[in-house]
Each structure stands twice: as C-alpha cells, then as structure tokens.
Design an enzyme around this catalytic site. Structure first.
Site, short mmCIF file in Angstrom:
data_model
loop_
_atom_site.label_atom_id
_atom_site.label_comp_id
_atom_site.label_asym_id
_atom_site.label_seq_id
_atom_site.Cartn_x
_atom_site.Cartn_y
_atom_site.Cartn_z
N TRP A 105 17.28 -11.32 -36.81
CA TRP A 105 17.91 -10.85 -35.57
C TRP A 105 16.99 -9.86 -34.87
O TRP A 105 16.51 -8.91 -35.49
CB TRP A 105 19.28 -10.23 -35.85
CG TRP A 105 20.01 -9.99 -34.56
CD1 TRP A 105 20.24 -8.77 -33.98
CD2 TRP A 105 20.57 -10.97 -33.69
NE1 TRP A 105 20.91 -8.94 -32.79
CE2 TRP A 105 21.13 -10.29 -32.59
CE3 TRP A 105 20.66 -12.36 -33.72
CZ2 TRP A 105 21.76 -10.95 -31.54
CZ3 TRP A 105 21.29 -13.02 -32.68
CH2 TRP A 105 21.83 -12.30 -31.60
N ILE A 106 16.75 -10.09 -33.60
CA ILE A 106 15.89 -9.20 -32.82
C ILE A 106 16.79 -8.26 -32.02
O ILE A 106 17.72 -8.71 -31.34
CB ILE A 106 15.01 -10.02 -31.85
CG1 ILE A 106 14.22 -11.08 -32.62
CG2 ILE A 106 14.07 -9.11 -31.07
CD1 ILE A 106 13.68 -12.21 -31.75
N ASP A 143 12.81 -16.76 -20.58
CA ASP A 143 13.93 -16.21 -21.38
C ASP A 143 13.35 -15.27 -22.42
O ASP A 143 12.14 -15.23 -22.62
CB ASP A 143 14.74 -17.34 -22.02
CG ASP A 143 16.18 -16.91 -22.31
OD1 ASP A 143 16.53 -15.73 -22.06
OD2 ASP A 143 16.97 -17.74 -22.78
N GLU A 144 14.25 -14.49 -23.05
CA GLU A 144 13.71 -13.51 -24.00
C GLU A 144 13.39 -14.14 -25.34
O GLU A 144 12.44 -13.77 -25.99
CB GLU A 144 14.65 -12.28 -24.12
CG GLU A 144 15.73 -12.31 -25.17
CD GLU A 144 16.99 -13.07 -24.74
OE1 GLU A 144 16.88 -14.18 -24.16
OE2 GLU A 144 18.09 -12.57 -25.04
N VAL A 145 14.22 -15.13 -25.78
CA VAL A 145 13.98 -15.65 -27.13
C VAL A 145 14.32 -17.14 -27.22
O VAL A 145 15.32 -17.60 -26.68
CB VAL A 145 14.75 -14.82 -28.20
CG1 VAL A 145 16.23 -14.74 -27.93
CG2 VAL A 145 14.49 -15.33 -29.60
N ARG A 187 16.86 -23.07 -29.42
CA ARG A 187 16.32 -23.80 -28.26
C ARG A 187 17.43 -24.52 -27.46
O ARG A 187 17.14 -25.23 -26.51
CB ARG A 187 15.23 -24.78 -28.70
CG ARG A 187 14.31 -25.18 -27.57
CD ARG A 187 13.09 -25.91 -28.06
NE ARG A 187 12.09 -24.99 -28.58
CZ ARG A 187 10.95 -25.37 -29.14
NH1 ARG A 187 10.67 -26.64 -29.25
NH2 ARG A 187 10.10 -24.47 -29.57
N THR A 188 18.66 -24.34 -27.85
CA THR A 188 19.78 -25.01 -27.15
C THR A 188 19.85 -24.59 -25.69
O THR A 188 19.99 -25.42 -24.79
CB THR A 188 21.11 -24.63 -27.85
OG1 THR A 188 20.95 -24.83 -29.25
CG2 THR A 188 22.27 -25.45 -27.33
N ASP A 203 15.45 -19.31 -29.85
CA ASP A 203 16.05 -19.25 -31.19
C ASP A 203 16.32 -20.68 -31.65
O ASP A 203 15.47 -21.30 -32.29
CB ASP A 203 17.31 -18.39 -31.12
CG ASP A 203 18.00 -18.26 -32.47
OD1 ASP A 203 17.32 -18.39 -33.49
OD2 ASP A 203 19.23 -18.04 -32.51
N TRP A 253 17.30 -3.16 -24.26
CA TRP A 253 18.36 -3.17 -23.25
C TRP A 253 19.75 -3.28 -23.88
O TRP A 253 20.73 -3.12 -23.17
CB TRP A 253 18.13 -4.28 -22.21
CG TRP A 253 17.71 -5.61 -22.75
CD1 TRP A 253 18.53 -6.59 -23.22
CD2 TRP A 253 16.38 -6.12 -22.86
NE1 TRP A 253 17.78 -7.68 -23.62
CE2 TRP A 253 16.45 -7.42 -23.40
CE3 TRP A 253 15.11 -5.60 -22.56
CZ2 TRP A 253 15.33 -8.20 -23.65
CZ3 TRP A 253 13.99 -6.38 -22.81
CH2 TRP A 253 14.11 -7.67 -23.35
P1 5GP Z 1 19.18 -20.32 -28.38
O1 5GP Z 1 19.82 -20.46 -29.73
O2 5GP Z 1 19.84 -21.20 -27.37
O3 5GP Z 1 17.68 -20.50 -28.44
O4 5GP Z 1 19.42 -18.83 -27.91
C1 5GP Z 1 20.58 -18.50 -27.19
C2 5GP Z 1 20.63 -17.07 -26.82
O5 5GP Z 1 21.08 -16.34 -27.95
C3 5GP Z 1 19.32 -16.38 -26.40
O6 5GP Z 1 18.99 -16.59 -25.05
C4 5GP Z 1 19.68 -14.94 -26.68
O7 5GP Z 1 20.39 -14.40 -25.59
C5 5GP Z 1 20.59 -15.04 -27.88
N1 5GP Z 1 19.82 -14.75 -29.10
C6 5GP Z 1 19.36 -15.62 -30.00
N2 5GP Z 1 18.71 -14.98 -30.99
C7 5GP Z 1 18.76 -13.66 -30.67
C8 5GP Z 1 18.26 -12.47 -31.33
O8 5GP Z 1 17.63 -12.48 -32.39
N3 5GP Z 1 18.54 -11.30 -30.71
C9 5GP Z 1 19.25 -11.22 -29.54
N4 5GP Z 1 19.45 -10.01 -29.02
N5 5GP Z 1 19.72 -12.32 -28.90
C10 5GP Z 1 19.48 -13.52 -29.48
#
Ligand code: 5GP
Length: 173
Positions: free
Chosen positions: A152-153, A95-97, A101-102, A99, A157
């Site tokens: 925020w990243i 995955d790209e990030v 981890r959910t 964050d 794309w």
């Molecule tokens: P999680 O909170 O489950 O780790 O991340 C859920 C999803 O939120 C990630 O797969 C990503 O698509 C989106 N996301 C979370 N943080 C960022 C961020 O800083 N930038 C972008 N573009 N997407 C994010």
C-alpha cells in the site's frame, strides 16, 4: 517487509520530474494531459511544470465507501466537453498508480472511443504484480515514475498530519 510505503511531496516531485524528462526525451509531444482524479491530479499538475499543456480531468472510482473493489470503475465526473476536445489529439493520460490496471484500462477504452490521434500513459508508480486490466493495442507508450513491490502506497495528499507523514517518508529511504 513494510506493508506500507510513504512518499513525501518532495520525493514525488523528483519522481515526476524524471518521468516528464523521459517523456520529453522520447519526443512525445501531447496536445493535452488527461488526469484521472483524484490521485492523478497532483502528478498531472507537476508534469505540466515540465510539459506545459492543458489538463483535462476525469473522475473514476474503483473502490466503494467500504473499500470494496468494484468490477468496473464508477464515473464520478466525466464531462462531455472533455470528450469533444479529444478527437484528433495526442493525449497523455496520467494517474498516480497502476495497481490492478482496471481503472487505466477502463479510462483508456473510453478515451479511445472519442478518436484521439494517439494515447500514451504515464503513472507515478507501478506495482509489480499480475494485472487484471490490459492496455488496448492502440496504446504503445507507457512511462513509469517508479516501480514498486505490491504494497500500500501512502500519498502525502491523503495525510492528516503532513509533518509526521513526511518524517516517515524521508526516514524510510
Ligand atoms: P487499479 O487497481 O485500477 O490499478 O487502481 C485503482 C485506484 O486505486 C488507483 O487509481 C488508486 O486511486 C487506488 N490505489 C490502488 N493502489 C493504491 C495504493 O497503494 N495507494 C493508494 N493511495 N491508492 C491506491
């Protein structure tokens, strides 16, 4: 401190290359790459340049149309065929990030229910913050392209104007 960090395709490619090199150096030899869409698609494709394995894709969405975070990610795409191809296989989940981890936790638990031989995780970016999700015990390998502060990243794309995006990204460094 800036509240957003921009990355160009070139910067991302370099980070993914170093990530793939570490996976190879650690002698993890996956049978299949599973990309979490849509953010994991391009990183997974770049990994394939260095670790040439088939890519299976799943689509998960944690945020709704109004940018509200759900408790559990929604399956946008989850093909039966993917599940059938996982039994006994070594998976590299991309995955790209990472964050909160959910999404990774949800996806890993789903994948593990289909009996893979081994499941490892690779992300382009990990935000250094308290996590809501946890990796299941079966997951012992985790590679990170780059660790970042909690901001925020902005990925290329998502750019409407890629020239302006890359100018900001490359000026930042
Ligand atoms: P999680 O909170 O489950 O780790 O991340 C859920 C999803 O939120 C990630 O797969 C990503 O698509 C989106 N996301 C979370 N943080 C960022 C961020 O800083 N930038 C972008 N573009 N997407 C994010």
């Amino acid at each position: 401190m800036a509240d957003k960090t921009y990355f160009s395709y070139r910067q991302i490619h370099r980070t993914v290359k170093s990530l793939a090199e570490r996976i190879i150096a650690d002698k993890y030899d996956p049978d299949v790459i599973v990309a979490i869409g849509t953010g994991g698609f391009i990183p997974a494709r770049i990994i394939k340049t260095f670790i040439d394995r088939p890519i299976l894709t799943v689509g998960l969405r944690l945020y709704d149309e109004n940018n509200r975070r759900a408790e559990v990610p929604r399956k946008i795409q989850w093909i039966d065929e993917v599940e059938q191809k996982l039994a006994g296989k070594r998976i590299l989940l991309v995955d790209e990030v990472d964050d909160t981890r959910t999404t990774l936790e949800y996806c890993l638990r789903e994948l593990l229910s289909h009996g893979p031989a081994e499941t490892a995780v690779a992300v382009l970016h990990k935000k250094n913050k308290a996590k809501r999700g946890v990796f299941p015990d079966e997951v012992t390998r985790y590679w990170i392209g780059q660790e970042l502060e909690d901001q925020w990243i902005v990925y290329p794309w998502d750019a409407a104007d890629i020239d302006e995006h890359c100018r900001i990204a490359e000026e930042d460094r």
